[in-house]
Structure formats: C-alpha cells, structure tokens
Scaffold this motif. Structure first.
Motif, PDB file in Angstrom:
ATOM      1  N   ALA A  66       0.762  -1.198  -0.123  1.00  0.00           N
ATOM      2  CA  ALA A  66       0.025   0.145   0.047  1.00  0.00           C
ATOM      3  C   ALA A  66       0.604   1.201  -0.156  1.00  0.00           C
ATOM      4  CB  ALA A  66      -1.107  -0.029   1.143  1.00  0.00           C
ATOM      5  N   GLY A  67       2.058   1.421   0.777  1.00  0.00           N
ATOM      6  CA  GLY A  67       2.755   2.582   0.750  1.00  0.00           C
ATOM      7  C   GLY A  67       3.519   2.825  -0.379  1.00  0.00           C
ATOM      8  N   GLY A  68       4.175   1.742  -0.988  1.00  0.00           N
ATOM      9  CA  GLY A  68       4.731   1.863  -2.282  1.00  0.00           C
ATOM     10  C   GLY A  68       3.719   2.301  -3.440  1.00  0.00           C
ATOM     11  N   ALA A  69       2.569   1.839  -3.318  1.00  0.00           N
ATOM     12  CA  ALA A  69       1.423   2.094  -4.382  1.00  0.00           C
ATOM     13  C   ALA A  69       1.178   3.555  -4.374  1.00  0.00           C
ATOM     14  CB  ALA A  69       0.212   1.038  -4.164  1.00  0.00           C
ATOM     15  N   LEU A  70       0.985   4.093  -2.830  1.00  0.00           N
ATOM     16  CA  LEU A  70       0.698   5.432  -2.603  1.00  0.00           C
ATOM     17  C   LEU A  70       1.606   6.325  -3.225  1.00  0.00           C
ATOM     18  CD1 LEU A  70      -1.631   6.885  -1.018  1.00  0.00           C
ATOM     19  CD2 LEU A  70       0.168   7.265   0.586  1.00  0.00           C
ATOM     20  N   LEU A  71       2.910   6.201  -3.243  1.00  0.00           N
ATOM     21  CA  LEU A  71       3.922   6.781  -3.791  1.00  0.00           C
ATOM     22  C   LEU A  71       3.896   6.658  -5.413  1.00  0.00           C
ATOM     23  CD1 LEU A  71       6.454   8.658  -3.200  1.00  0.00           C
ATOM     24  CD2 LEU A  71       7.881   6.532  -3.366  1.00  0.00           C
ATOM     25  N   VAL A  72       3.775   5.769  -5.741  1.00  0.00           N
ATOM     26  CA  VAL A  72       3.867   5.490  -7.253  1.00  0.00           C
ATOM     27  C   VAL A  72       2.590   6.194  -7.757  1.00  0.00           C
ATOM     28  CG1 VAL A  72       3.258   3.997  -9.165  1.00  0.00           C
ATOM     29  CG2 VAL A  72       5.275   3.351  -7.321  1.00  0.00           C
ATOM     30  N   GLY A  73       1.407   6.053  -7.274  1.00  0.00           N
ATOM     31  CA  GLY A  73       0.383   6.713  -7.612  1.00  0.00           C
ATOM     32  C   GLY A  73       0.298   8.367  -7.361  1.00  0.00           C
ATOM     33  N   LEU A  74       0.993   8.834  -6.527  1.00  0.00           N
ATOM     34  CA  LEU A  74       1.104   9.975  -6.175  1.00  0.00           C
ATOM     35  C   LEU A  74       2.044  10.674  -7.186  1.00  0.00           C
ATOM     36  CD1 LEU A  74       0.241  12.567  -4.268  1.00  0.00           C
ATOM     37  CD2 LEU A  74       2.434  12.042  -3.084  1.00  0.00           C
ATOM     38  N   ILE A  75       2.937  10.134  -7.713  1.00  0.00           N
ATOM     39  CA  ILE A  75       3.849  10.562  -8.676  1.00  0.00           C
ATOM     40  C   ILE A  75       3.319  10.684  -9.977  1.00  0.00           C
ATOM     41  CG2 ILE A  75       5.890  10.264  -9.878  1.00  0.00           C
ATOM     42  CD1 ILE A  75       6.465  11.244  -7.027  1.00  0.00           C
ATOM     43  N   TYR A  76       2.512   9.610 -10.274  1.00  0.00           N
ATOM     44  CA  TYR A  76       1.699   9.544 -11.514  1.00  0.00           C
ATOM     45  C   TYR A  76       0.787  10.430 -11.611  1.00  0.00           C
ATOM     46  CZ  TYR A  76      -2.074   8.130 -14.716  1.00  0.00           C
ATOM     47  OH  TYR A  76      -2.928   8.396 -15.721  1.00  0.00           O
ATOM     48  N   GLY A  77      -0.248  10.525 -10.607  1.00  0.00           N
ATOM     49  CA  GLY A  77      -1.084  11.827 -10.675  1.00  0.00           C
ATOM     50  C   GLY A  77      -0.657  13.188 -10.669  1.00  0.00           C
ATOM     51  N   ALA A  78       0.464  13.365  -9.958  1.00  0.00           N
ATOM     52  CA  ALA A  78       1.126  14.967  -9.865  1.00  0.00           C
ATOM     53  C   ALA A  78       1.638  15.401 -11.363  1.00  0.00           C
ATOM     54  CB  ALA A  78       2.081  14.860  -9.042  1.00  0.00           C
ATOM     55  N   VAL A  79       2.270  14.198 -11.943  1.00  0.00           N
ATOM     56  CA  VAL A  79       2.820  14.751 -13.459  1.00  0.00           C
ATOM     57  C   VAL A  79       1.630  14.815 -14.450  1.00  0.00           C
ATOM     58  CG1 VAL A  79       4.130  13.633 -15.426  1.00  0.00           C
ATOM     59  CG2 VAL A  79       4.978  13.705 -12.831  1.00  0.00           C
ATOM     60  N   PHE A  80       0.689  14.043 -14.216  1.00  0.00           N
ATOM     61  CA  PHE A  80      -0.277  13.808 -15.270  1.00  0.00           C
ATOM     62  C   PHE A  80      -1.388  15.025 -15.044  1.00  0.00           C
ATOM     63  CE2 PHE A  80      -4.903  12.283 -16.298  1.00  0.00           C
ATOM     64  CZ  PHE A  80      -4.469  12.452 -17.505  1.00  0.00           C
ATOM     65  N   PHE A  81      -1.697  15.308 -13.870  1.00  0.00           N
ATOM     66  CA  PHE A  81      -2.770  16.333 -13.519  1.00  0.00           C
ATOM     67  C   PHE A  81      -1.832  17.640 -13.486  1.00  0.00           C
ATOM     68  CE2 PHE A  81      -5.466  12.688 -12.099  1.00  0.00           C
ATOM     69  CZ  PHE A  81      -6.451  12.993 -12.835  1.00  0.00           C
ATOM     70  N   PHE A  82      -0.655  17.700 -13.102  1.00  0.00           N
ATOM     71  CA  PHE A  82      -0.108  19.196 -13.118  1.00  0.00           C
ATOM     72  C   PHE A  82       0.014  19.597 -14.752  1.00  0.00           C
ATOM     73  CE2 PHE A  82       0.596  18.986  -8.874  1.00  0.00           C
ATOM     74  CZ  PHE A  82       0.770  20.302  -8.379  1.00  0.00           C
ATOM     75  N   LEU A  83       0.320  18.713 -15.626  1.00  0.00           N
ATOM     76  CA  LEU A  83       0.537  18.906 -17.065  1.00  0.00           C
ATOM     77  C   LEU A  83      -1.176  19.229 -17.685  1.00  0.00           C
ATOM     78  CD1 LEU A  83       3.125  16.468 -18.033  1.00  0.00           C
ATOM     79  CD2 LEU A  83       3.281  18.896 -17.870  1.00  0.00           C
ATOM     80  N   LEU A  84      -1.924  18.076 -17.330  1.00  0.00           N
ATOM     81  CA  LEU A  84      -3.239  18.225 -17.720  1.00  0.00           C
ATOM     82  C   LEU A  84      -4.068  19.539 -17.503  1.00  0.00           C
ATOM     83  CD1 LEU A  84      -5.251  16.412 -19.383  1.00  0.00           C
ATOM     84  CD2 LEU A  84      -6.121  15.927 -17.416  1.00  0.00           C
TER      85      LEU A  84
END
Length: 166
Positions: A66-84
C-alpha cells in the motif's frame, strides 16, 4: 471432505513477495506514464500513448504494498494532472491550479492502492484452478479498482459537481 488426491492437485495461488520493479524505477515509470498519458489527451493528441501509459503504470504497481503504491500513484497523478490542468493557471491563477492538480494527485494515489493489492494476490481469483489464478484472467477486483478510480470516485466527490475530471 476432499480426498487426499484432490488436495494435492489444488495448488495455492502464488503471492508476489517482491515488487516487479525497484521503487526508484517504479517512480520513474510512474512519472513517464503520467507524461505519456498527458500526451494522449487533446493538445498533442497522440492517443496510442494512452495504452503505453496505462501499461507503464500497471507495471510499476505489480507487487507493491500500500505505501509503495501510494507513492507511485502520487507521482503518476502529480505529473499527469499538473500537466493536464495547467490551462487553469491562465484563467484562475497558480494557487487554484496547484490545489486542483494536488487534490487530483492525492485521489489518484489512494485509488491505485486496491489495484496494487489485487496484483499482489490479496484478493480471490474469479474461479478456482490454474486458469483462475493466472495473469491471463485478471481478478474482478482489478477491473473494479480501475473503474472506481477513473469513473466512479471523481463523479461522487462534491468538488467536481458530479462530473469526472480529465
């Protein structure tokens, strides 16, 4: 009562003990996935990148806790949504843009946890036997996690007025 021969043929489902990618590589894959997903949306409109982006994200989530998935999801979401949603800074300013993209990144980070746990083998297979536990037939929870994270959850949060984002 099962017979001894039936117990020998029934094999326990394999559970991943280690993630497929080390955490640093999974974080890089998640960032690349977010960038590719942004390129799949209008602007660049290279829609085949969506398939590559989803595959990279799922690859980064395989075997994660869960912790690693949270970090991976946060990085994915940050890159995607800050650009989108960068266009919002043009009309509303930097603070609303950062708040919206950060909120979306956090929602995405929480939403990918069930997907990662499903890949770890923490959920039951759709049917017993060798084919039920194989990667050829994903467990229903993987599909439900993906649908909930992309369709159902954003439409239920009052900040979005019943509409999904992205």
């Amino acid at each position: 009562m099962p017979t001894p021969s039936a117990e020998r043929t029934r094999r326990p489902r394999p559970v991943l003990q280690r993630p497929l990618l080390p955490l640093w590589l999974a974080v890089l894959a998640a960032a690349a996935s977010g960038f590719l997903m942004n390129l799949a949306y209008p602007g660049a409109s290279v829609w085949p990148f969506a398939f590559v982006g989803v595959a990279l994200l799922l690859l980064a989530l395989i075997g994660r806790r869960a912790g690693g998935a949270l970090l991976v999801g946060l990085i994915y979401g940050a890159v995607f949504f800050f650009l989108l949603v960068s266009w919002t800074s043009r009309y509303l300013g930097v603070i609303p843009w950062a708040a919206l993209a950060s909120l979306e990144a956090v929602i995405t980070a929480v939403a990918v946890i069930p997907i990662a746990l499903a890949y770890r083998g923490g959920f039951p297979a759709p049917f017993p036997g060798q084919w039920g536990a194989s990667w050829a037939f994903p467990r229903p929870t993987e599909h439900c996690g993906w649908v909930a994270s992309s369709c159902w959850a954003p439409g239920r949060i009052p900040a979005f007025h019943g509409r999904g984002s992205g």
